[in-house]
Design an enzyme around this catalytic site. Structure first.
Site, PDB file in Angstrom:
ATOM      1  N   GLN A   1       0.842  -1.182   0.000  1.00 23.93           N
ATOM      2  CA  GLN A   1       0.000   0.000   0.000  1.00 23.93           C
ATOM      3  C   GLN A   1       0.884   1.241   0.000  1.00 23.93           C
ATOM      4  O   GLN A   1       2.098   1.164   0.198  1.00 23.93           O
ATOM      5  CB  GLN A   1      -0.890   0.001   1.249  1.00 23.93           C
ATOM      6  CG  GLN A   1      -0.102  -0.043   2.546  1.00 23.93           C
ATOM      7  CD  GLN A   1      -0.912  -0.489   3.733  1.00 23.93           C
ATOM      8  OE1 GLN A   1      -2.127  -0.435   3.732  1.00 23.93           O
ATOM      9  NE2 GLN A   1      -0.239  -0.938   4.783  1.00 23.93           N
TER      10      GLN A   1
ATOM     11  N   HIS B   1      -7.321   3.132  20.578  1.00 20.49           N
ATOM     12  CA  HIS B   1      -6.475   2.021  21.005  1.00 20.49           C
ATOM     13  C   HIS B   1      -6.732   1.623  22.459  1.00 20.49           C
ATOM     14  O   HIS B   1      -6.637   0.430  22.802  1.00 20.49           O
ATOM     15  CB  HIS B   1      -5.007   2.364  20.772  1.00 20.49           C
ATOM     16  CG  HIS B   1      -4.659   2.423  19.315  1.00 20.49           C
ATOM     17  ND1 HIS B   1      -4.547   3.613  18.623  1.00 20.49           N
ATOM     18  CD2 HIS B   1      -4.444   1.435  18.413  1.00 20.49           C
ATOM     19  CE1 HIS B   1      -4.260   3.344  17.363  1.00 20.49           C
ATOM     20  NE2 HIS B   1      -4.197   2.051  17.201  1.00 20.49           N
TER      21      HIS B   1
ATOM     22  N   ASP C   1       1.213  -0.203  13.018  1.00 13.27           N
ATOM     23  CA  ASP C   1       1.673   1.098  13.515  1.00 13.27           C
ATOM     24  C   ASP C   1       2.249   1.025  14.920  1.00 13.27           C
ATOM     25  O   ASP C   1       2.840   1.989  15.422  1.00 13.27           O
ATOM     26  CB  ASP C   1       0.534   2.119  13.474  1.00 13.27           C
ATOM     27  CG  ASP C   1      -0.746   1.598  14.112  1.00 13.27           C
ATOM     28  OD1 ASP C   1      -0.660   0.904  15.148  1.00 13.27           O
ATOM     29  OD2 ASP C   1      -1.837   1.888  13.581  1.00 13.27           O
TER      30      ASP C   1
ATOM     31  N   GLU D   1       1.604  -8.703  10.891  1.00 12.70           N
ATOM     32  CA  GLU D   1       1.307  -7.566  10.012  1.00 12.70           C
ATOM     33  C   GLU D   1       1.816  -7.875   8.606  1.00 12.70           C
ATOM     34  O   GLU D   1       2.951  -8.346   8.434  1.00 12.70           O
ATOM     35  CB  GLU D   1       1.968  -6.292  10.549  1.00 12.70           C
ATOM     36  CG  GLU D   1       2.026  -5.126   9.598  1.00 12.70           C
ATOM     37  CD  GLU D   1       0.652  -4.636   9.170  1.00 12.70           C
ATOM     38  OE1 GLU D   1       0.451  -4.447   7.948  1.00 12.70           O
ATOM     39  OE2 GLU D   1      -0.215  -4.437  10.046  1.00 12.70           O
TER      40      GLU D   1
ATOM     41  N   ASP E   1       0.378 -12.435   6.088  1.00 10.29           N
ATOM     42  CA  ASP E   1      -1.063 -12.220   6.053  1.00 10.29           C
ATOM     43  C   ASP E   1      -1.682 -12.899   7.272  1.00 10.29           C
ATOM     44  O   ASP E   1      -1.380 -14.072   7.565  1.00 10.29           O
ATOM     45  CB  ASP E   1      -1.637 -12.800   4.766  1.00 10.29           C
ATOM     46  CG  ASP E   1      -3.144 -12.677   4.696  1.00 10.29           C
ATOM     47  OD1 ASP E   1      -3.638 -11.609   4.299  1.00 10.29           O
ATOM     48  OD2 ASP E   1      -3.828 -13.669   5.051  1.00 10.29           O
TER      49      ASP E   1
ATOM     50  N   ASP F   1      -6.794  -5.744  15.044  1.00 12.81           N
ATOM     51  CA  ASP F   1      -6.675  -4.313  14.747  1.00 12.81           C
ATOM     52  C   ASP F   1      -6.540  -4.151  13.233  1.00 12.81           C
ATOM     53  O   ASP F   1      -5.465  -3.862  12.712  1.00 12.81           O
ATOM     54  CB  ASP F   1      -5.465  -3.741  15.481  1.00 12.81           C
ATOM     55  CG  ASP F   1      -5.335  -2.235  15.324  1.00 12.81           C
ATOM     56  OD1 ASP F   1      -6.328  -1.596  14.956  1.00 12.81           O
ATOM     57  OD2 ASP F   1      -4.236  -1.710  15.547  1.00 12.81           O
TER      58      ASP F   1
END
Length: 574
Positions: free
Chosen positions: A269, A313, A336, A356, A390, A416
């Site tokens: 991305q 969060h 993040d 992630e 993934d 998340d």
């Protein structure tokens, strides 16, 4: 009385002349091969235009399924219209094909830049997407009838055989174009320059075929006109290549409202960071340096605003830590590092595993001064293990361990992930996904899920609830204020209407009329308790009272009887 035949129009070939052999500068066999080679190149370019529109529309608008459906259906319709219109050009097939290719090169090559400009400066690109899809479809559809006429003029052959040869070259070209787009053009040139380079190749191939191979078919005026048109198209495309970088920089500034401090295409991305350049421990949040708090955008969508991310969060993590042990935790997504930050505030947490997909985002979370300050360098903590994978595939592999090895379950799983309204995320909100998560959960463990805004998209929110319940988990829904819808693909983690400079106390909540809500679901094998843990750190957003109020408020909007979402039947809508 029988009328005399009309005189032939000078300079226009009749039907028999239109397919009569033409004098070529090379032998007929080689000429036919050159025509098929141009068919191959044009097909590859046409598919690149199509894929580029789908990819860019998915990035700018969201919901890749809808965007792909719009682009493909409009383009196929346009191809039918173009094929009909090409019948009028068959009497001047060489001139017509040259003009069509020059127009296609210019329209297709500039389409990415035009769509991005509409998105950046006008706020939407749907109308432009439909217009470019139709225009490119019409021009692509006109190619085949004209090329069929040209190949028959090289050497007459059985129509069935000519069609077979033409479509074989067309389909092989489409294969090459389809593979070149993700593996060569995107990583090597990017969206904008890749489309412009494709347009230049298209213009050169079409112009060379007509101006050289079929030059005897052209009048002097037509030859000079096509030469000028192709030169103009190549000049405009070349100028676009030279201006692509400053154009992209200006468009980013228009989109993000301030100069993008970091803009990285990670392969998964586009990641953009704005603000948050002040020094010190509060660099991500305090208004120093650029005068703006840090904001993180993924594919043009605001994911994190330092003004209010703590509300999201804290509400995501702290309720899941109550009601049982929480020494072993798993975060699905969360690249993040902000959810991990909240987990590490508990002294009893012994290990955190982060799964992630985007390695580039993880690297920024570790190394960017603003973002690493905001997440308190959580990803560098020795208790944290980061896995680049993934989430669905990782859970699936974990569920099928090697013989004799049974992985330890997790006390808390934090999901998340982006909203289910974004098509790429639907499998991460499926019944199969939650079934895999259940197998990784301890008997007394808890799963918490970010399920989207319950007020703005209630059907999607309660579909997530039904999907989790379908795997045998009990759920407790709740919400927290602080979000604002920011994009068409589905609301996500955006800023409050009235930003705050630092972490406020409960008294700093904005006025009720301005509130938007994030929605969450807490799940367990037995009915989970929605509360805060006895060892919970001080929280500005989460307390027993706010959780209780959020639970009862969201429960009033429950939509009963919704079916679960599965991989084969996704039920989330943008």
């Amino acid at each position: 009385m029988i009328d005399p035949p009309e005189p032939a129009v000078t300079g226009v070939l009749g039907p028999s002349q239109a397919t009569a052999p033409v004098r070529l500068p090379v032998p007929a066999g080689l000429g036919r091969l050159l025509v098929l080679l141009v068919v191959f190149v044009c097909a590859a370019c046409g598919l690149v235009y199509e894929l580029e529109l789908v990819a860019l529309a998915s990035y700018l608008v969201g919901d890749s399924v809808t965007q792909a459906s719009v682009v493909l259906s409009v383009m196929v319709f346009g191809m039918g219209v173009g094929a009909l219109l090409a019948k009028r050009l068959r009497c001047r097939a060489a001139v017509g094909f040259g003009a069509v290719e020059a127009a296609l090169a210019l329209v297709g090559g500039s389409s990415a830049m035009a769509l991005y400009a509409c998105f950046a400066w006008f706020g939407q690109s749907r109308s432009a997407l439909v217009a470019f899809s139709l225009a490119i479809g019409v021009l692509v559809g006109a190619e085949v009838p004209l090329l069929m006429t040209l190949i028959q003029r090289v050497r007459r052959q059985d129509p069935g055989g000519a069609v077979a040869d033409l479509f074989a070259a067309d389909y092989v070209g489409a294969l090459v174009g389809g593979l070149a787009f993700p593996f060569l053009l995107l990583p090597g040139f990017g969206q904008l320059t890749g489309a412009l380079v494709t347009g230049a190749v298209n213009a050169v191939a079409g112009g060379a075929l007509v101006l050289w191979l079929f030059r005897e078919d052209l009048t002097g005026r037509a030859r000079w006109a096509l030469l000028a048109v192709n030169a103009l198209a190549l000049a405009l495309l070349g100028a676009g290549v030279l201006l692509a970088t400053p154009f992209e920089r200006a468009a980013r500034q228009a989109v993000y409202g301030s100069a993008a401090r970091v803009a990285v295409q990670t392969g998964v991305q586009e990641v953009v960071l704005t603000g948050g350049t002040g020094g010190g421990a509060g660099a991500g949040r305090e208004r120093k340096g650029s005068g703006r708090p840090l904001a993180l955008y993924l594919d043009g969508r605001l994911r994190v605003s330092a003004d209010n991310e703590f509300r999201y969060h804290e509400a995501l993590v702290h309720p899941a830590m109550a009601g049982g042990p929480h020494g072993r935790t798993l975060v699905l997504g969360g690249g993040d590092g902000l959810a991990v930050r909240e987990l590490l505030r508990y002294r009893t947490v012994r290990s955190v595993t982060v799964v992630e997909l985007d390695a580039g985002l993880l690297e920024l979370a570790r190394t960017d001064p603003g973002l690493s300050s905001l997440n308190r360098r959580s990803l560098s903590d020795p208790r944290v293990r980061v896995v680049t994978a993934d989430a669905f595939d990782w859970l699936r592999q974990r569920a099928a361990p090697a013989p004799g090895h049974r992985p330890r379950p997790y006390d808390v799983i934090v999901s998340d992930l982006p909203d289910p309204g974004i098509s790429a995320s639907t499998k991460l909100y499926s019944q199969e996904f939650y079934g895999l998560a259940l197998r990784a959960l301890a008997d007394d463990g808890r799963l918490v899920v970010h399920a989207g805004p319950p007020g703005a998209r209630p059907r999607s929110y309660w579909t997530v609830d039904a999907t989790i319940r379908a795997v045998g988990l009990s759920t407790v829904p709740y919400r927290i204020d602080g979000g604002r819808p920011e994009f068409a693909g589905g609301p996500d983690r955006a800023a409050d209407p009235a930003p705050r400079a630092a972490r406020p106390g409960p008294a700093a909540v904005p006025a009720a009329g301005a509130l938007r809500y994030w929605g969450f679901l807490l799940a367990a094998r037995h009915s989970p308790r929605l509360d805060v843990a006895p060892d919970a750190p001080v929280s500005a957003a989460v307390s027993h009272e706010t959780l209780r109020a959020g639970r009862y408020a969201v429960a009033r909007g429950r939509i009963p009887g919704l079916p679960p979402s599965t991989l084969m039947h996704p039920r989330y809508q943008p």
